[in-house]
Design an enzyme around this catalytic site. Sequence first.
Site, PDB file in Angstrom:
ATOM      1  N   PHE A   1      45.953  84.813  28.132  1.00 27.93           N
ATOM      2  CA  PHE A   1      46.063  84.075  29.346  1.00 27.93           C
ATOM      3  C   PHE A   1      46.572  84.950  30.399  1.00 27.93           C
ATOM      4  CE2 PHE A   1      48.870  81.804  32.293  1.00 27.93           C
ATOM      5  CZ  PHE A   1      47.943  80.645  32.723  1.00 27.93           C
TER       6      PHE A   1
ATOM      7  N   ASP B   1      24.432  62.456  15.089  1.00 30.60           N
ATOM      8  CA  ASP B   1      23.719  63.790  15.391  1.00 30.60           C
ATOM      9  C   ASP B   1      22.185  63.611  15.124  1.00 30.60           C
ATOM     10  OD1 ASP B   1      23.021  66.511  16.133  1.00 30.60           O
ATOM     11  OD2 ASP B   1      24.652  67.181  14.587  1.00 30.60           O
TER      12      ASP B   1
ATOM     13  N   LYS C   1      30.719  59.068  20.569  1.00 29.65           N
ATOM     14  CA  LYS C   1      31.444  59.770  19.844  1.00 29.65           C
ATOM     15  C   LYS C   1      31.100  61.006  20.328  1.00 29.65           C
ATOM     16  CE  LYS C   1      31.620  61.440  15.060  1.00 29.65           C
ATOM     17  NZ  LYS C   1      30.862  61.496  13.686  1.00 29.65           N
ATOM     18  N   TRP C   2      32.161  61.803  20.925  1.00 29.78           N
ATOM     19  CA  TRP C   2      32.281  63.143  21.631  1.00 29.78           C
ATOM     20  C   TRP C   2      32.596  64.117  20.797  1.00 29.78           C
ATOM     21  CZ3 TRP C   2      32.193  63.649  27.446  1.00 29.78           C
ATOM     22  CH2 TRP C   2      32.048  65.240  27.831  1.00 29.78           C
TER      23      TRP C   2
ATOM     24  N   MET D   1      32.749  68.205  18.892  1.00 26.30           N
ATOM     25  CA  MET D   1      32.852  69.678  19.517  1.00 26.30           C
ATOM     26  C   MET D   1      33.141  70.391  18.079  1.00 26.30           C
ATOM     27  SD  MET D   1      34.939  72.325  20.192  1.00 26.30           S
ATOM     28  CE  MET D   1      35.178  73.564  21.396  1.00 26.30           C
TER      29      MET D   1
ATOM     30  N   GLY E   1      34.362  68.353  14.650  1.00 23.27           N
ATOM     31  CA  GLY E   1      34.380  68.538  13.232  1.00 23.27           C
ATOM     32  C   GLY E   1      35.344  67.689  12.542  1.00 23.27           C
ATOM     33  N   GLY E   2      35.444  66.479  12.677  1.00 21.52           N
ATOM     34  CA  GLY E   2      36.580  65.606  12.206  1.00 21.52           C
ATOM     35  C   GLY E   2      37.680  65.653  13.097  1.00 21.52           C
TER      36      GLY E   2
ATOM     37  N   ASP F   1      44.801  65.171  19.714  1.00 29.81           N
ATOM     38  CA  ASP F   1      45.952  65.353  20.251  1.00 29.81           C
ATOM     39  C   ASP F   1      46.164  64.422  21.408  1.00 29.81           C
ATOM     40  OD1 ASP F   1      44.500  66.564  22.848  1.00 29.81           O
ATOM     41  OD2 ASP F   1      43.555  68.051  21.349  1.00 29.81           O
TER      42      ASP F   1
ATOM     43  N   ASP G   1      36.418  65.255   8.565  1.00 28.34           N
ATOM     44  CA  ASP G   1      35.221  65.105   8.250  1.00 28.34           C
ATOM     45  C   ASP G   1      35.093  64.757   6.723  1.00 28.34           C
ATOM     46  OD1 ASP G   1      33.365  65.452  10.331  1.00 28.34           O
ATOM     47  OD2 ASP G   1      33.148  67.457   9.944  1.00 28.34           O
TER      48      ASP G   1
ATOM     49  N   GLU H   1      28.504  45.121  -4.570  1.00 35.14           N
ATOM     50  CA  GLU H   1      29.335  45.813  -3.465  1.00 35.14           C
ATOM     51  C   GLU H   1      29.432  45.276  -2.128  1.00 35.14           C
ATOM     52  OE1 GLU H   1      29.123  50.239  -5.226  1.00 35.14           O
ATOM     53  OE2 GLU H   1      27.146  49.473  -4.198  1.00 35.14           O
TER      54      GLU H   1
HETATM   55  C1  GLA Z   1      30.750  66.950  12.835  1.00 31.58           C
HETATM   56  C2  GLA Z   1      31.428  65.529  12.924  1.00 31.58           C
HETATM   57  C3  GLA Z   1      30.702  64.768  11.891  1.00 31.58           C
HETATM   58  C4  GLA Z   1      29.185  64.567  12.415  1.00 31.58           C
HETATM   59  C5  GLA Z   1      28.519  65.908  12.441  1.00 31.58           C
HETATM   60  C6  GLA Z   1      27.188  65.976  12.903  1.00 31.58           C
HETATM   61  O1  GLA Z   1      30.971  67.626  11.792  1.00 31.58           O
HETATM   62  O2  GLA Z   1      32.815  65.655  12.658  1.00 31.58           O
HETATM   63  O3  GLA Z   1      31.377  63.221  11.926  1.00 31.58           O
HETATM   64  O4  GLA Z   1      29.011  63.781  13.681  1.00 31.58           O
HETATM   65  O5  GLA Z   1      29.485  66.795  13.310  1.00 31.58           O
HETATM   66  O6  GLA Z   1      26.864  67.278  13.168  1.00 31.58           O
END
Ligand code: GLA
Length: 732
Positions: free
Chosen positions: A280, A367, A476-477, A479, A528-529, A534, A548, A614
């Site tokens: 920084f 995705d 669902k945003w 990154m 990525g989960g 935060d 994930d 089920e």
């Molecule tokens: C990340 C998200 C998953 C899914 C994939 C799609 O890993 O955490 O839930 O949306 O991307 O690429």
Amino acid sequence: MGIIVNGSLFTLHTKNSTYQMKVDDKGVLLHTYYGKRTDETDYSYLISFADRGFSGNIAAARGDRTYSLDYLPQEFPVCGSGDYRVSCLNADLGAGVNDCLLFFDSYRTYRGKYSLEGLPAMFAEDGDPVETLEILLKDYKDDLYVRLLYGVFEDHDMITRSVMIENKTGQDVKLSRVMSTCLDFSDKDLDMIHFYGKHAGERQAERLSLFHGITELRSTRGTSSHQHNPFVIVAKKDTNENMGECLGFSLVYSGGFHVQAETDQIDQVRLVMGMDDSDFLWTLYPGEEFTAPEVCMTYSGSGLGGLSRSIHDGFYRHLIRSPWKDKRRPVLVNNWEATYFSFDGKVLLDIAREAAKMDLDMLVLDDGWFGKRDDDYSGLGDWFVNEKKLGCSLKELSAQIHEMGLSFGLWFEPEMISEDSDLYRAHPEWAMVVPGREPIRGRSQLVLDMSREDVVEYLKERLFDIMDSADIRYIKWDMNRSLALAYGELFPRERQGELRHRYVLGLYEVMEALLARYPNLLLEGCSGGGGRFDAGMLYYAPQIWCSDNTDAIERLKIHYGTSFGYPMSAVSAHVSVCPNEQNGRVTPLKTRGICAMQGAFGYELDLGKMTEAEKEEVKVQVKTFKKHYRLFQFGDYYRISSPFENGDFTAWEYADREGKEACLSVVFTDLHGNPAPHIVKFEGLCKEKRYEVSRDGEPLGEFSGAALMNGGLLLPMPRENYDSCQFYACEK
Ligand code: GLA
């Protein structure tokens, strides 16, 4: 009255805590007390002055070697003041060294809560018992001002802090470190509880003793990260779940962060927390201000459980803004683990049809719906619907889904760009890559330079365009990588150290614009989960995909760790297939349901591939969640047993605040021949009341609150691996 000022003494009271500071005779702002609620005594009498040797003496204390900032407890220690401990501010006023020295200038107080431009922060509504104190410090020579902001939330035992640096010096000031909070403890016998992790294994709770030296946690990834979390607890040695004193520190920020706890030469502890300062370097031009993100400090005198419940409630009322916080969250089915990239409109409609039969509320298309995106090597940035793949427009798809009685949600990953995309071909300069040098790729993708106004405008336009093209109720945003080099073409060499923070400001700007235009949109955070779970994100997104890893048993630990610093209604959790896609584990559908109901509930599998039995079970789960959603979303949360300590079972409970009802869930994590009996005790009920109790819907009988809380209930013997049960107690 939360804030009481008496001469140079500032005392801040919440329901159960008191925080105090004092301007001493030199003009230095000392920290004098933080702990159990007390009176307005001037606690500076507890500071012992002595010549510590090899400690600097400021000019204002000339001739007095017993006065050194090297051991004095302070509100905002700075580098270069003769205090050799970790500090809050490194400011070069022009000489090329950090030589700033701050003294008290003035203060003001007002009802309500300060806000921070461009940054998430706790807020108050009219009539809330919340007050603000601003203390202005000034360099003794130059016109560099530091405004310390304190928000006092009386009802929640929370005090927020932030800092604004104001350059009125007439020349450039270089900031290489701005921490948002400092807390000096006179006691060294303290533990720190922190939450480390990895992708698919976030927020594992670890308790450690502070030692002589620096305990340091940080994320240099440009996000709060999977690996560490910007929430830590400092606890007395004897503090446990139900008893003892502790303090929670949450950074309300989604970028990299830094926490340091230093035990000094005379057994005092200093904790500082703020933005990542690893590379920084911010140039503050004359007339400019720099605002640091907020830290929220929470006090508990009733153990870790009490701390978490204060944070849950405080964040629910004063940080989460979404109107969805008060509504039942939709039970959704997400197609990611059901189809990954291989789907078309028909496959999605088939899943939606099954979901409608089972009374789910929403289908979320993950995705792969845009650009050229049949794997994760291409397409990011091209936010145009791939109608060929869907076989129809998004409007048609969402309309058909709505006709089935479901609403429709969509996945985005706005901050990213694939090299194989039309966007990259048109704007390679928008990626954070040093010109002429090889990029560092992550998941084969590059990161957009979110500090650029043209990037921010492009993203707003694409998001708005897609939002306007169909009936979309949820986003669902996502990154999906860490920042490696934070480089921005529009900034000169000496200002590249601003890029990581400017990236986060750009991200917040897009989210703010999205929510301003679509205030009823349900935004779910994701990285990525749970890589960006935060307090900053909660300001925009009332729920965040927690991991994930959808295995119910690993989720026990992830949920347990997350629950310390975040409300469980923010924890997005789904039932997925068996064997589990991440670790191959086989668990009963019942257990997967009970575990996912711990948070914002949903499914992530091809519902059409389930057996009839089920499907019937799913219907029961959805019905159970909908029946008890008030408890799950608004109830008090109790960690009954820890998955890190109890090898046989993990239990948690939600109790309504008036003690009218409670739901206690148990997942068995081991099996034994001839097993020992196990008992679980309820929390949060009224001892005098009588309750009708059922287990998995079967009546167990009538019990007094005293019996359920003091005696408890016998657990059934598990009959299969990872068996589970759910008790429900309702006032008669
Ligand atoms: C990340 C998200 C998953 C899914 C994939 C799609 O890993 O955490 O839930 O949306 O991307 O690429």
